[in-house]
Scaffold this active site. Structure first.
Site, PDB file in Angstrom:
ATOM      1  N   LYS A  26      46.242  39.319  50.209  1.00 28.76           N
ATOM      2  CA  LYS A  26      45.307  39.480  49.043  1.00 28.76           C
ATOM      3  C   LYS A  26      44.504  37.964  48.997  1.00 28.76           C
ATOM      4  O   LYS A  26      44.985  36.896  49.304  1.00 28.76           O
ATOM      5  CB  LYS A  26      45.845  39.521  47.766  1.00 28.76           C
ATOM      6  CG  LYS A  26      44.792  39.403  46.520  1.00 28.76           C
ATOM      7  CD  LYS A  26      45.326  39.721  45.174  1.00 28.76           C
ATOM      8  CE  LYS A  26      44.421  39.488  44.151  1.00 28.76           C
ATOM      9  NZ  LYS A  26      44.986  39.932  42.701  1.00 28.76           N
TER      10      LYS A  26
ATOM     11  N   LYS B  29      43.201  43.329  50.537  1.00 23.25           N
ATOM     12  CA  LYS B  29      42.052  43.290  49.459  1.00 23.25           C
ATOM     13  C   LYS B  29      41.431  41.983  49.766  1.00 23.25           C
ATOM     14  O   LYS B  29      42.139  40.849  49.909  1.00 23.25           O
ATOM     15  CB  LYS B  29      42.862  43.301  48.265  1.00 23.25           C
ATOM     16  CG  LYS B  29      42.164  43.204  46.789  1.00 23.25           C
ATOM     17  CD  LYS B  29      42.772  42.892  45.776  1.00 23.25           C
ATOM     18  CE  LYS B  29      42.245  43.062  44.634  1.00 23.25           C
ATOM     19  NZ  LYS B  29      42.953  42.623  43.256  1.00 23.25           N
TER      20      LYS B  29
END
Ligand code: PBG
Length: 352
Positions: free
Chosen positions: A217, A270
């Site tokens: 992320k 992400k």
């Protein structure tokens, strides 16, 4: 390949004038692109309803669902509205949701998410009761429940305390599983989070609950509208001491492999569109299922460009989602999930 072979294939003539004797191309990639039937016959990737997880926001202490201005078409559900919305979504073919709480009970550590009567547990229970066949994924993090907005309790220097957060995550995972979550998804990027959560779940009899780790992320500006939607803006600082530097690709593989070793069942990348290379790289390194999260800022960009008439919303949505599959995703988290499922059902992919 010999010179004559190349000539037969119709290599471009260097002379500007058309040469009537020049060989015509034998290989014509356009043959299989000439109509929608051929195009769908040879399409390498596709989308189906079961690919999607819809992220949803649930606010406590409100009587009605409310539109989110930064995310047109997305709502903060009330605890009352959640059940029917989840049921309706399941009826249209959606198989899975991910829940985010909008809390009015915040403190230094996010303790409201650590007991069975808090919003975190209530919303999982509510969704699961309303639609038992829907896979309910619990996002495990504390930023929605801390008053400072960071993803765990802070050290005296104001940075997130990694190991104290691990202890809390073990408990939060069990609270989620007890409330009925089918899967947990730690999103805080703490070192050791997957191993800690696995241990916490296994000790409490939840060895069957999978972990989808937000393994890579990035510290991204594309989360802007989410922080507004979930009411979890940062009081001070940023998330760069725990989320990844957007410039780093090799480190992303390290992060993903670490989480696989710790026992993650699914690895996530992400955000989505700016990080397709990361997804494709990780696809080469693991056989685990991969998920990608098309985040709030990506959704908002497409929506607002479409509102301005700059591009076609449906085409932009479907193209971005197919790109995730092409880059190696098995699972897509997107605020477009319901719209995409509708397009799939209506035959978009057969006719494009
Ligand atoms: C919280 C969390 C965030 C998102 C999902 N979980 C925000 C953040 O890390 O700041 C972002 C999702 C989105 O932008 O759609 N850990």
């Amino acid at each position: 390949m010999t010179q004559t072979q190349i000539k037969k294939l119709g290599s471009p003539s260097s002379s500007f004038q058309h040469n009537m004797d020049a060989p015509l191309p034998i290989i014509r990639k356009r043959r299989l692109r000439q109509n929608a039937g051929f195009r769908s016959m040879v399409r390498e990737n596709t989308l189906s309803a079961s690919d999607f997880i819809l992220p949803m926001f649930v606010e406590e202490n409100v009587s009605e669902r409310a539109a989110i201005s930064s995310l047109p078409g997305v709502y903060r559900e009330s605890e009352q509205s959640l059940g029917n919305i989840v049921k309706d979504a399941a009826a249209t073919g959606l198989k899975s949701i991910m829940l985010f709480g909008v809390s009015h009970n915040k403190d230094e550590s996010g303790a409201d998410s650590l007991h069975s009567k808090g919003l975190f547990a209530r919303m999982i229970d509510r969704a699961k009761q309303a639609s038992p066949e829907t896979l309910v994924v619990a996002d495990l993090c504390f930023c929605e429940y801390t008053d400072h907005g960071h993803c765990g309790p802070l050290t005296k220097h104001g940075d997130v305390d990694n190991d104290a957060t691990l202890e809390n995550l073990m408990r939060q995972a069990v609270v989620a599983a007890e409330a009925g979550a089918d899967m947990v998804a730690p999103s805080g990027m703490m070192d050791g989070m997957v191993a800690a959560i696995r241990e916490g779940l296994d000790q409490s009899g939840f060895e069957h609950v999978p972990i989808m780790s937000y393994a890579t992320k990035f510290a991204s500006c594309f989360y802007g509208p989410f922080r507004d939607a979930a009411g979890c803006g940062l009081g001070k600082g940023n998330r760069k001491t725990y989320q990844m530097d957007p410039a780093n690709a090799r480190e992303a593989i390290e992060e993903a492999m670490q989480d696989e070793m710790e026992g993650a069942d699914i690895l996530m990348v992400k955000p989505g569109m700016p990080y397709l290379d990361i997804l494709a790289n990780i696809r080469q390194e693991t056989n685990l299922p991969l998920a990608i999260y098309q985040v709030s800022g990506e959704y908002a960009m497409i929506k607002s460009a479409a509102e301005k008439g700059l591009l076609d919303e449906t085409d932009a949505m479907m193209e971005s989602l197919l790109a995730f599959k092409r880059a190696g995703a098995d699972i897509i988290l997107s605020y477009f999930s319901l719209d995409a499922i509708k397009q799939i059902k209506d035959g978009y992919l057969e006719n494009v």
